[in-house]
Enzyme design. Structure first.
Site, PDB file in Angstrom:
ATOM      1  N   HIS A 155       0.846  -1.288   0.070  1.00  0.00           N
ATOM      2  CA  HIS A 155       0.105   0.061   0.118  1.00  0.00           C
ATOM      3  C   HIS A 155       0.871   1.534  -0.050  1.00  0.00           C
ATOM      4  O   HIS A 155       0.927   2.124  -0.961  1.00  0.00           O
ATOM      5  CB  HIS A 155      -0.788   0.210   1.194  1.00  0.00           C
ATOM      6  CG  HIS A 155      -1.860  -1.342   1.221  1.00  0.00           C
ATOM      7  ND1 HIS A 155      -2.909  -1.477   0.420  1.00  0.00           N
ATOM      8  CD2 HIS A 155      -1.819  -2.336   2.222  1.00  0.00           C
ATOM      9  CE1 HIS A 155      -3.413  -2.620   0.924  1.00  0.00           C
ATOM     10  NE2 HIS A 155      -2.797  -3.103   1.957  1.00  0.00           N
TER      11      HIS A 155
HETATM   12  O1  RIB Z   1      -4.939   0.724   4.454  1.00  0.00           O
HETATM   13  C1  RIB Z   1      -3.660   0.615   4.258  1.00  0.00           C
HETATM   14  C2  RIB Z   1      -3.034   1.793   5.215  1.00  0.00           C
HETATM   15  O2  RIB Z   1      -3.364   1.598   6.481  1.00  0.00           O
HETATM   16  C3  RIB Z   1      -1.504   1.498   5.119  1.00  0.00           C
HETATM   17  O3  RIB Z   1      -1.032   2.930   5.241  1.00  0.00           O
HETATM   18  C4  RIB Z   1      -1.110   0.658   6.228  1.00  0.00           C
HETATM   19  O4  RIB Z   1       0.288   1.304   6.910  1.00  0.00           O
HETATM   20  C5  RIB Z   1      -2.224   1.525   7.215  1.00  0.00           C
HETATM   21  O5  RIB Z   1      -1.567   2.715   7.944  1.00  0.00           O
END
Ligand code: RIB
Ligand code: CA
Length: 308
Positions: free
Chosen positions: A238
């Site tokens: 992500h």
């Molecule tokens: O949904 C994924 C996000 O939420 C990423 O940034 C992970 O690190 C959490 O913060």
């Protein structure tokens, strides 16, 4: 690539994929990383700050780490230890940091640097947006001084905390709404693209085989199966997707549209609302990132990790 480096601040909640994002960001030739700012998110602020200090030391950087908000604007903190472990790094035995956190609060340093960079500063925000909303509330001229914010957050469709909310937005929807309404140029890397920006088990093994401590750390935090139900083909990266987009968006697909944040709903709380167009008579306010050339993404990840 233009020779002039992009001055960036990385606002994060390390966190496993934040750690992978930092490892990559510090080897991107496009960036002049001015600070890492931390926020309560995956784990509490003391832990995200401690992790940012020890991860940047493991990277070999003496970059300034500025702690920010220890809770959302108007809600109780929400953490994700089931994904990142109680310490935020799955218990990986990374040495304690030698350096201390900056005396600057995240929002104050964001403003100071925005002024110093004369409107060229970009923010890569990969945690809840609390720090940015506090900065916007405290400094009413800040919005005109930030060139762009690349956000890992939200989704045009779906969610990973509820069926319609992604974690970073869900934790602090009011902060996210403030950022989305700020008028600052926004690029949103939501789950639509980040679940396509994955590494396969073999690709993770190939990075680990690079043999450096940093490659070992990258492989350690790149979980392969914690989000299997969302990404059966591999480990979604992500936060690294937002970093690599900010460095070079040429292999990503972007749709200009309007996007807002639900702050009042019960079932829909934290949903980033969009129809991927703007035919609801709303002015487009985001570049929504919807797709990526995954092979190029994975190759770039390996290439950058090979620079350690
Ligand atoms: O949904 C994924 C996000 O939420 C990423 O940034 C992970 O690190 C959490 O913060
Ligand atoms: Ca994060």
């Amino acid at each position: 690539m233009s020779e002039k480096k992009i001055p960036v601040i990385i606002d994060c909640d390390p966190g496993c994929d934040d750690t992978a994002a930092l490892l990559l960001a510090f080897r991107c030739p496009e960036f002049d990383i001015r600070a890492v700012t931390t926020v309560s998110g995956n784990v509490s602020l003391d832990k995200t700050t401690y992790n940012a200090l020890r991860v940047t030391e493991a990277i070999g950087s003496d970059v300034r780490v500025c702690p920010g908000a220890d809770r959302p604007m108007f809600r109780d903190a929400v953490y994700a230890p089931h994904v990142h472990g109680e310490d935020g790094l799955l218990g990986i035995p990374l040495p304690a940091p030698q350096k201390k956190a900056s005396f600057y609060k995240a929002w104050d340093f964001i403003y100071e640097e925005a002024v110093a960079q004369k409107g060229e500063l970009e923010i890569i925000a990969v945690g809840p947006l609390t720090n940015l909303s506090i900065a916007l509330g405290k400094y009413n001229d800040l919005a005109g001084l930030i060139k762009r914010i690349v956000i890992m957050g939200g989704a045009a469709q779906g969610g990973n905390v509820t069926p319609c909310a992604e974690f970073n937005i869900y934790v602090d929807p009011e902060a996210a709404s403030m950022v989305f309404r700020s008028g600052i140029p926004l690029c949103v890397c939501g789950l639509d693209v980040t679940l396509k920006a994955y590494l396969t088990a073999q690709e993770i093994k190939n990075i680990k085989a690079l043999g450096t401590p940093q490659a070992e750390l990258f492989a350690g935090v790149t979980q392969e199966n914690c989000e299997k139900r969302f990404c059966p083909a591999g480990a979604p990266l992500h936060d690294p997707a937002a970093v690599l987009f900010a460095a070079d968006s040429s292999y990503f697909t972007v749709q200009r549209c309007w996007m807002g944040v639900e702050t009042k709903g019960t079932i829909t709380l934290g949903k980033t609302v969009t129809d991927c167009w703007s035919d609801a008579q709303k002015e487009p306010n985001v570049d929504l990132v919807l797709d990526v050339d995954r092979e190029r993404f994975a190759a770039r990840v390996k290439e950058l990790m090979g620079k350690y």
